[in-house]
Structure formats: C-alpha cells, structure tokens
Design a protein around this motif. Structure first.
Motif, mmCIF file in Angstrom:
data_model
loop_
_atom_site.group_PDB
_atom_site.id
_atom_site.type_symbol
_atom_site.label_atom_id
_atom_site.label_comp_id
_atom_site.label_asym_id
_atom_site.label_seq_id
_atom_site.Cartn_x
_atom_site.Cartn_y
_atom_site.Cartn_z
ATOM 1 N N PRO A 38 -1.196 2.067 -6.637
ATOM 2 C CA PRO A 38 0.136 2.561 -6.271
ATOM 3 C C PRO A 38 0.563 3.836 -7.004
ATOM 4 C CG PRO A 38 0.291 0.465 -7.444
ATOM 5 C CD PRO A 38 -1.156 0.716 -7.185
ATOM 6 N N VAL A 39 0.228 3.952 -8.280
ATOM 7 C CA VAL A 39 0.637 5.124 -9.058
ATOM 8 C C VAL A 39 -0.082 6.373 -8.564
ATOM 9 C CG1 VAL A 39 0.677 6.128 -11.371
ATOM 10 C CG2 VAL A 39 1.161 3.698 -11.073
ATOM 11 N N GLU A 40 -1.399 6.273 -8.410
ATOM 12 C CA GLU A 40 -2.183 7.430 -7.959
ATOM 13 C C GLU A 40 -1.831 7.805 -6.520
ATOM 14 O OE1 GLU A 40 -4.269 9.372 -9.790
ATOM 15 O OE2 GLU A 40 -3.641 8.165 -11.492
ATOM 16 N N TYR A 41 -1.553 6.796 -5.685
ATOM 17 C CA TYR A 41 -1.205 7.081 -4.287
ATOM 18 C C TYR A 41 0.106 7.856 -4.199
ATOM 19 C CZ TYR A 41 0.191 6.437 0.567
ATOM 20 O OH TYR A 41 0.609 6.656 1.855
ATOM 21 N N LYS A 42 1.099 7.468 -5.003
ATOM 22 C CA LYS A 42 2.380 8.186 -4.992
ATOM 23 C C LYS A 42 2.186 9.643 -5.403
ATOM 24 C CE LYS A 42 5.421 4.274 -5.685
ATOM 25 N NZ LYS A 42 6.251 3.528 -6.603
ATOM 26 N N LYS A 43 1.357 9.865 -6.435
ATOM 27 C CA LYS A 43 1.075 11.250 -6.865
ATOM 28 C C LYS A 43 0.376 12.022 -5.750
ATOM 29 C CE LYS A 43 0.282 10.047 -11.721
ATOM 30 N NZ LYS A 43 -0.783 10.000 -12.733
ATOM 31 N N TRP A 44 -0.612 11.392 -5.124
ATOM 32 C CA TRP A 44 -1.390 12.043 -4.061
ATOM 33 C C TRP A 44 -0.486 12.344 -2.866
ATOM 34 C CZ3 TRP A 44 -2.857 10.966 0.990
ATOM 35 C CH2 TRP A 44 -3.938 11.697 1.486
ATOM 36 N N LYS A 45 0.343 11.402 -2.471
ATOM 37 C CA LYS A 45 1.227 11.557 -1.317
ATOM 38 C C LYS A 45 2.281 12.646 -1.571
ATOM 39 C CE LYS A 45 2.564 9.724 2.703
ATOM 40 N NZ LYS A 45 1.775 9.609 3.881
ATOM 41 N N ALA A 46 2.681 12.811 -2.838
ATOM 42 C CA ALA A 46 3.699 13.803 -3.186
ATOM 43 C C ALA A 46 3.127 15.216 -3.275
ATOM 44 C CB ALA A 46 4.364 13.429 -4.508
ATOM 45 N N GLY A 47 1.858 15.377 -2.939
ATOM 46 C CA GLY A 47 1.278 16.718 -2.926
ATOM 47 C C GLY A 47 0.186 16.927 -3.945
ATOM 48 N N GLY A 48 -0.237 15.881 -4.587
ATOM 49 C CA GLY A 48 -1.302 16.009 -5.577
ATOM 50 C C GLY A 48 -2.671 15.946 -4.924
ATOM 51 N N TRP A 49 -2.911 16.881 -3.988
ATOM 52 C CA TRP A 49 -4.157 16.864 -3.218
ATOM 53 C C TRP A 49 -5.379 17.101 -4.098
ATOM 54 C CZ3 TRP A 49 -3.079 14.839 1.246
ATOM 55 C CH2 TRP A 49 -1.822 15.043 1.800
ATOM 56 N N SER A 50 -5.159 17.568 -5.342
ATOM 57 C CA SER A 50 -6.290 17.789 -6.241
ATOM 58 C C SER A 50 -6.818 16.474 -6.822
ATOM 59 C CB SER A 50 -5.895 18.737 -7.378
ATOM 60 O OG SER A 50 -4.854 18.159 -8.146
ATOM 61 N N ILE A 51 -6.033 15.396 -6.686
ATOM 62 C CA ILE A 51 -6.485 14.082 -7.159
ATOM 63 C C ILE A 51 -7.581 13.594 -6.228
ATOM 64 C CG2 ILE A 51 -5.807 11.688 -7.557
ATOM 65 C CD1 ILE A 51 -2.943 12.717 -8.021
ATOM 66 N N PRO A 52 -8.764 13.254 -6.775
ATOM 67 C CA PRO A 52 -9.844 12.781 -5.896
ATOM 68 C C PRO A 52 -9.482 11.457 -5.225
ATOM 69 C CG PRO A 52 -10.487 12.640 -8.216
ATOM 70 C CD PRO A 52 -9.144 13.279 -8.171
ATOM 71 N N LEU A 53 -9.894 11.320 -3.965
ATOM 72 C CA LEU A 53 -9.608 10.089 -3.223
ATOM 73 C C LEU A 53 -10.170 8.858 -3.922
ATOM 74 C CD1 LEU A 53 -10.053 10.937 0.561
ATOM 75 C CD2 LEU A 53 -7.971 10.365 -0.659
ATOM 76 N N SER A 54 -11.272 9.023 -4.644
ATOM 77 C CA SER A 54 -11.871 7.881 -5.330
ATOM 78 C C SER A 54 -10.951 7.332 -6.414
ATOM 79 C CB SER A 54 -13.225 8.271 -5.923
ATOM 80 O OG SER A 54 -13.070 9.340 -6.835
ATOM 81 N N SER A 55 -10.014 8.146 -6.911
ATOM 82 C CA SER A 55 -9.033 7.666 -7.887
ATOM 83 C C SER A 55 -7.854 6.986 -7.195
ATOM 84 C CB SER A 55 -8.498 8.823 -8.727
ATOM 85 O OG SER A 55 -9.524 9.405 -9.479
ATOM 86 N N VAL A 56 -7.632 7.329 -5.952
ATOM 87 C CA VAL A 56 -6.479 6.807 -5.211
ATOM 88 C C VAL A 56 -6.797 5.458 -4.585
ATOM 89 C CG1 VAL A 56 -4.891 7.248 -3.297
ATOM 90 C CG2 VAL A 56 -5.633 9.132 -4.757
ATOM 91 N N VAL A 57 -7.942 5.340 -3.940
ATOM 92 C CA VAL A 57 -8.286 4.110 -3.225
ATOM 93 C C VAL A 57 -9.042 3.145 -4.118
ATOM 94 C CG1 VAL A 57 -8.309 5.201 -0.970
ATOM 95 C CG2 VAL A 57 -10.414 5.058 -2.258
ATOM 96 N N ASP A 58 -8.877 1.859 -3.832
ATOM 97 C CA ASP A 58 -9.614 0.832 -4.562
ATOM 98 C C ASP A 58 -11.076 0.862 -4.134
ATOM 99 O OD1 ASP A 58 -9.554 -1.495 -6.364
ATOM 100 O OD2 ASP A 58 -10.143 -2.587 -4.551
#
Length: 123
Positions: A26-46
C-alpha cells in the motif's frame, strides 16, 4: 507479524462482474500512483500474478487464461497487464498476510485464493 497488503481491482466495464486483481504494497503503491513513476514495479507489487474473479473481488480468485488477458488488455505479458491494472484500477485495503509460524496443515489446502474471509475450511 502481519504484512499490510492492498488489492488493486480493475473492472473492464461497469456492467461486468469480471474483475482483475493485483496485490500491492500500500505505501509503495500510493507513491507510485502519485507520480513516482521512477519506483520500480517490483517494489510496488507483491508479485506479477494477476487474479481473476467472475463474482466480484470478494469471491474465489483464480488465474485468468491468456485469452482472457488478450481480450481485455490486448496483451498477455504479466508486466504489461499489471501496469494497466495499477493505472486504471481502484485500491481496496486487505487484512494482511500473517507471517511466521502457522498452525494449519498446508497439505489440506488448494491452489485457489479465497478472499471471502472463510479461509481454506470454506472451500
């Protein structure tokens, strides 16, 4: 110890009961959704697994076929499908996954994920 999880649910159209689900942090997804496209998807998804339910997100979750993914997302590549779900889906908080020792018999289980809250005894 409990790990917080969130389901991101994508419904292809409002009339359909079909839903496609990805499990995220949930924490990484909120950052990614708010425009943190530099966050790798592997950190966002389980995991890059996509789940499907024909009864809504509270039903028994199974794996969609490649044909279903092609029809809905125009691709069956897991990375592309997960990205579309994250972009277009809505998040639903989950209860979490309990880690550490468990007192259930894994040989009784099945390969089906049940999100209705009954556990494996209700299948």
């Amino acid at each position: 110890m409990t790990k917080a999880i969130t389901k991101v649910v994508y419904k292809p159209n409002s009339q359909s009961t079909d839903e496609f689900i990805a499990i995220v942090d949930p924490v990484e997804y909120k950052k990614w959704k708010a425009g943190g496209w530099s966050i790798p998807l592997s950190s966002v998804v389980d995991s890059f697994e996509v789940f499907h339910s024909g009864q809504g997100s509270q039903g028994i979750l199974g794996k969609p076929s490649k044909q279903q993914l092609e029809n809905i997302f125009e691709t069956s590549k897991d990375v592309d499908v997960v990205k579309i779900i994250l972009e277009r889906g809505s998040s639903q908080a989950g209860e979490g996954i309990h880690g550490g020792g468990s007192n259930y018999n894994p040989t009784r289980g099945s390969a089906v994920v049940d999100s209705r809250g009954k556990g494996l005894s209700g299948i």
